[in-house]
Design an enzyme around this catalytic site. Structure first.
Site, short mmCIF file in Angstrom:
data_model
loop_
_atom_site.label_atom_id
_atom_site.label_comp_id
_atom_site.label_asym_id
_atom_site.label_seq_id
_atom_site.Cartn_x
_atom_site.Cartn_y
_atom_site.Cartn_z
N SER A 133 52.67 36.65 34.52
CA SER A 133 51.34 36.12 34.87
C SER A 133 51.06 34.69 34.43
O SER A 133 50.05 34.12 34.82
CB SER A 133 50.25 37.04 34.32
OG SER A 133 50.16 38.20 35.12
N LYS A 151 41.31 31.45 29.97
CA LYS A 151 41.42 32.62 30.86
C LYS A 151 40.38 33.65 30.45
O LYS A 151 40.13 33.85 29.25
CB LYS A 151 42.83 33.21 30.78
CG LYS A 151 43.11 34.27 31.84
CD LYS A 151 44.53 34.83 31.72
CE LYS A 151 44.83 35.82 32.83
NZ LYS A 151 46.21 36.38 32.73
N SER A 182 48.67 36.78 37.31
CA SER A 182 47.23 36.97 37.20
C SER A 182 46.49 35.73 36.69
O SER A 182 45.28 35.61 36.91
CB SER A 182 46.95 38.12 36.25
OG SER A 182 47.30 37.78 34.91
#
Ligand code: MG
Ligand code: ZN
Lengths: 491, 95, 487
Positions: free
Chosen positions: A183, A78, A159
């Protein structure tokens, strides 16, 4: 799509060690998949050379020296994680071209275990969002489509949307995510994969760009429960550089996996039963309860009285912390700077206006407001008091039960651009946020598809430090749900 | 509590966010919508309840007083939009 | 002592002063990072990624900084809070990389304490107690340079993250002199404890000066805060000017606005920096990167045991040895001088004589040579020997002065100097008698006058005899013998 990209991390690990295929073949297959999957917009940076170099090292090491736990396994990272010398921009314009001279503790641990990096994964800007639409790089497109023949682009959630899409589409066998208020779990549910947020403090926050420090936790997202256990074991561990890191040994979660839940009591919180959510979700929840009963567990009704206040509490605390955490993006030491302005304050205001997107600005505004003179007690302190009550709710509940089962999200994935009202977007995390506020381990496992043919997830919350219990319940559901559906490749 | 354009401008100034009048106008109802929703916390009786201080109950660790960091000027300045003679450079500050 | 007041057209005004002193904590590494704290390094060479607020960097608290602040609190009899925590003070400035300063607003490490000052060193009764409200620990900011570039300011983060103690006094001071005495005493205590080097030139100690004026007996007036004043003299000047300015404003029918001001030492004036309208809204909240700080009893005990004898205790001890209050306070004002003097006492030297000699002879000489006590060419052991030679009558006080001068130049020991230069004083009555007889014979007329009652001539005979003995004769013996022969 090479069949290698369909394998789990456990399968790749065994195959590589047994010599059925080389690490370079694995890296090659995923590098190809990544390059072929650009339509999904899952990666913001591709690092095939890194994946390959680590594979070469793994192939050389194989048979000779002791192999790292993730030798030969390439992963997606990420973009919130600082990766040395590789753009780490948190999905934001304001960190344009930022190349950290340091590596986050979690990614350093993964590298030390032998993992290579396929690239950096797209995400909502500074992890603020539930649909990946706030990313400066544009939204990630879910590999999933509705079964109504429409070609509408679906969100992978957020997210950690790039992370979820990459695993679901076979652009990575496993990835890192971060979870501040759902998320990891919500995107995992939206894309039919598995993701776990460990107890707050299990994974070091050092080198992970901060959103809301008291809530942020890193965790793995992968194809199944075993892979999550493998990855979490490599990611977790005490870090003296993080004052909130837990000074505890890392359990052998993979070795401890067992879907036999005899003697376990599973709490079913009545406050999570909301009529406004689609039937499919409550129906799947009931199936989940039966699956756990079938695994030997005893379901009992419990009450978490302050559940409805968790989301508003979260939307005071998280923006407040974020408004302060994001003050460092001022155009002085890194990232974007708007030139041609006279004063320092004008440079700050112009840079931050140009560098932050609408949702980030909105949350900075809320956070600044709730902390501003005269409002601190009414908002922030009140929220921290309610947070204490929410934690007490769970503490009492875990006196009656060992685990808690709920749906992961109040809906299946929605179409990109379909949810425009910020408040409606926030409601996506209604089931995920309470565990975040209490710092508890929680995971989402796929349970089935809804009427539209989109994945739905089941959510298991465990007591502090009981990742094993969470993983085992997840495994029990995984074995019974038999979720094998995969998105049809259209990209 | 609800915000008006004046408050939004003040908060934007505090947060160093430059905003057009249109942005300010748009934010007023959005923020009021969110704040109104947040304020349902008022219903919760928190008398005698302490604000949460640590998510997971543990003691703060202290580091030893040893110099084991710093002296990495190149790394510190590497990403700076403006760096001159070993300093960060910013638009002139008048005190 | 007379009370200080500002004479105004409408009568006398009382000045009310409170000080917030920022004292740099003595530690090798910074408060939350492992970067060094030394003064004067190349720009940005003592900056870690944490100090530069790189994304994802986190603070870890330095134990030594807490230990030093706790010891300081104990030295002023303050309440030590076993539970404290750090808050973020949010504001934007180029010297503040994080966009917030980690400080302590809601739960400071040290609570209420007090410092007693002696306003007149010669007057034991001029003691005044000044209340301390709190001491909290916080990060220092970086440094801005404005004169290096026409349109740019340069930022050096070497100081960024260095530990500070903010020592907040109560508004208990009523004159520049009291503020000066308080600052000097605070500085002495910090230097005794070793928690701050007190070096104001290098900015190790800076004061925010809060001043207001009022008619005696009235409510507190509106105060102004003059920031970062870096010398005792300047602090006193700020109070004088700011009080005068406020009185003038008030007597012209104006009102004082609560504001932050800056002192300009060159022009010797203060000017507005920030008025209350655009005052900061710091949005303090507990730093979520840190947990509450809880101190163990063992830690506190160790802090207490590590405290040295403090100025007041030392002064009282000296006074018990018969040293005058004046000398006692002069000798305890600077920790190095006090240590030097203690070593001298340990050698068994008689305290009163030692105190007199150190505060007049030694301090005088060091002043003349422009040397500090640490640079003194004469060591406490050497001084002890010199004073012993005087005490046992080997040399006279006047000879001692000569010997000391030689010691200062040559660094030699007193005994050796006396030996080599034959400066030993003689009490040999035979030798003295024969000289006296010669002198009396040579001055028969004066002897007559003396006997006739001109007793003042006695001094003349003493002088002549000492001269004849090259100053080495024991004055007492000379007196005795002369009296024997003349009276
Ligand atoms: Mg102050
Ligand atoms: Zn301060």
């Amino acid at each position: 799509m090479s069949e290698l990209t369909l394998k789990t991390i456990a399968q790749l690990r065994e195959g590589f060690r047994a010599g059925e295929f080389t690490a370079q073949e694995i890296a090659g297959a995923f590098n190809e998949a990544v390059a072929a999957g650009r339509a999904l917009n899952a990666y913001t940076v591709e690092t095939p050379a890194d994946a390959l170099a680590c594979a070469v090292a793994a192939d050389e090491a194989r048979g000779s020296v002791e192999l790292g736990a993730l030798a030969g396994i390439p992963l997606g990272i990420k973009d919130l994680f600082a990766t040395k010398g590789v753009d780490s921009t948190s999905g934001s314009r304001i960190l344009k071209d930022f190349k950290p001279p340091y590596e986050s503790t979690v990614t350093a641990k993964l590298r030390a275990a032998g993992a290579g990096m396929l690239g950096k994964l797209n995400m909502d800007e500074f992890a603020m969002g539930s649909s990946n639409e706030t990313s400066a790089y544009g939204p990630v497109i879910s590999p999933w489509k509705r079964n109504d023949g429409s070609n509408a682009a679906i969100t992978p959630g957020g997210s950690s949307g790039g992370s979820a899409a990459a695993v679901a589409a076979g652009l990575a066998p496993g990835v890192t995510g971060t979870d501040t208020g759902g998320s990891i779990r919500q995107p995992a549910a939206f894309t039919g994969i598995t993701g776990i947020k460990p107890t707050y403090g299990r994974c070091s926050r050092w080198g992970i760009v901060a959103f809301a420090s008291s809530l942020d936790q890193a965790g793995p997202m992968a194809r199944d429960v075993r892979d999550c256990a493998i990855l979490l074991e490599a990611m977790a561990g005490f870090d003296p550089k993080d004052s909130t890191s837990l000074d505890l040994p890392v359990p052998q979660w993979e070795a401890g996996l067992s879907s036999d839940l005899k003697g376990k009591r599973v709490g079913i919180p009545k406050e999570y039963r909301i009529d406004t959510v689609p039937d499919d979700i409550n129906v799947l929840w009931d199936k989940g309860i039966e699956w756990l009963r079938d695994a030997g567990a005893e379901p009992i009704e419990i009450s978490l009285p302050h559940t409805q206040y968790a989301l508003p509490t979260y939307y005071i605390i998280a923006p407040a912390e974020a408004s302060s955490n994001l003050a460092r993006y001022d155009g002085v030491r890194y990232g974007l700077r708007v030139e041609g302005v006279k004063t320092l304050d004008d440079m700050y205001a112009a840079t931050r206006a140009a560098g932050f997107g609408a949702e980030v600005k909105r949350r900075i505004m809320i956070g600044t407001y709730v902390l501003s003179a005269g409002f601190y007690d009414a908002y922030f302190n009140k929220a921290q008091r309610v947070r204490t009550l929410i934690k007490q709710d769970f503490r009492k509940a875990f006196e009656q039960c060992d685990l808690i089962l709920t749906p992961t999200a109040p809906s299946a994935a929605f179409g990109i651009g379909e949810t425009t009202d910020p408040l409606a977007m926030y409601l996506n995390d209604v089931f995920a946020v309470p565990a975040s506020l209490a710092g508890l381990p929680a995971m989402s496992v796929p349970g089935g598809l809804d009427k539209q043919g989109l994945p739905l997830g089941l959510h298991i919350i465990g007591n502090e430090l009981d990742e094993q219990g969470v993983l085992n319940a997840g495994l029990a559901i995984e074995e019974r749900a038999g979720f094998t559906a995969r998105p049809e490749k259209w990209w | 509590m609800s915000v008006d354009t004046k408050t939004v401008r003040h908060i934007a100034k505090l947060a160093r966010l430059q905003m057009t009048d249109a942005e300010v106008e748009a934010l007023v109802p959005e923020l009021n919508n969110i704040l109104g929703w947040i304020e349902q916390l008022g219903e919760v009786n928190t008398d005698g309840v302490e604000p949460l201080t640590a998510v997971i109950d543990q003691k703060l660790r202290l580091r030893d007083d040893v110099v084991n960091d710093g002296d990495v000027r190149d790394a510190v300045l590497a990403n700076a939009p403006g760096a001159e003679h070993g300093f960060f450079a910013v638009p002139k500050v008048i005190e | 002592m007379s009370t200080y007041s500002i004479k105004g057209a409408t009568g006398d005004w009382e000045v009310v002063v409170g000080l917030e002193v920022h004292a740099q904590v003595v530690s090798k590494a910074k408060l939350f990072s492992g970067a060094a704290t030394e003064f004067g390094a190349e720009p940005n060479t003592q900056v870690s990624l944490v100090d530069a607020a790189m994304p994802g960097m986190l603070p870890v608290l330095n134990r030594e900084c807490i230990r030093q602040a706790v010891r300081t609190g104990m030295a002023i009899d303050a309440k030590i809070n076993k539970w404290s925590r750090f808050d973020r003070k949010n504001y934007f400035y180029a010297d503040l990389p994080q966009g917030y300063q980690i400080s302590q607003l809601y739960h400071p490490l040290v609570g209420e304490g007090e410092i007693t000052v002696l306003l007149d060193e010669k007057d034991e009764d001029s003691v005044k107690t000044i209340g301390i409200e709190r001491i909290h620990v916080e990060q220092d900011a970086g440094k801005l340079m404005h004169d290096q570039h026409p349109t740019m300011s340069y930022v050096d983060l070497n100081r960024s993250g260095v530990a500070l103690m903010e020592i907040v006094s109560r508004p208990d001071m009523r004159s520049p002199a009291e503020a000066g005495a308080y600052l000097r005493k605070l500085r002495a205590i910090l230097r005794y404890v070793g928690s701050c080097d007190g070096n104001m030139e290098e900015g190790s100690m800076r004061a925010d000066v809060n001043v207001s004026v009022r008619k005696p007996g009235d409510e507190l007036g509106t105060r102004t805060e003059t920031k970062n004043v870096n010398s005792v003299r300047f602090v006193m000047a700020v109070i004088e000017h700011e009080a005068r300015r406020q009185v003038d404003v008030l007597e012209d029918g104006g009102t004082i606005v609560q504001e932050t001001r800056l002192y300009d030492p060159d022009k010797n004036v203060t000017r507005t920096l920030r008025s209350k309208e655009d005052a900061h809204d710091y949005r303090y909240f507990p730093d979520p990167d840190l947990l509450p700080l809880e101190l163990e009893d063992a830690f506190l005990e160790a802090c207490r045991e590590s405290l040295p004898e403090l100025p007041d205790a030392k002064r009282k001890r000296y006074e018990r040895h018969g040293i005058t209050p004046y000398h006692a306070s002069v000798l305890t004002a600077e920790v190095e001088a006090a240590r030097w003097f203690d070593t001298l006492l340990e050698s068994g030297t008689e305290p009163k004589a030692a105190a007199n000699w150190v505060s007049s002879e030694l301090f005088g000489a060091l002043n003349r040579l422009g040397k500090s006590i640490e640079e003194s060419p004469v060591s406490p052991t050497q001084a002890a020997e010199l004073l012993k030679l005087v005490a046992d009558g080997t040399i006279s006080g006047s000879l001692a002065k000569q010997v000391f001068e030689i010691m200062l130049e040559s660094g030699q020991d007193a005994g050796r100097i006396v030996e080599e230069r034959g400066l030993k004083q003689t009490s040999d009555t035979g030798a003295i008698d024969s000289e006296i007889d010669k002198i009396l014979a040579a001055n028969a007329d004066k002897v007559e006058q003396y006997k006739a009652g001109k007793v003042a001539l006695f001094g003349f005979f003493v002088g002549q005899t000492m001269k004849a003995m090259q100053g080495k004769a024991n004055p007492q013996v000379v007196n005795e013998r002369l009296r024997a022969k003349l009276d």
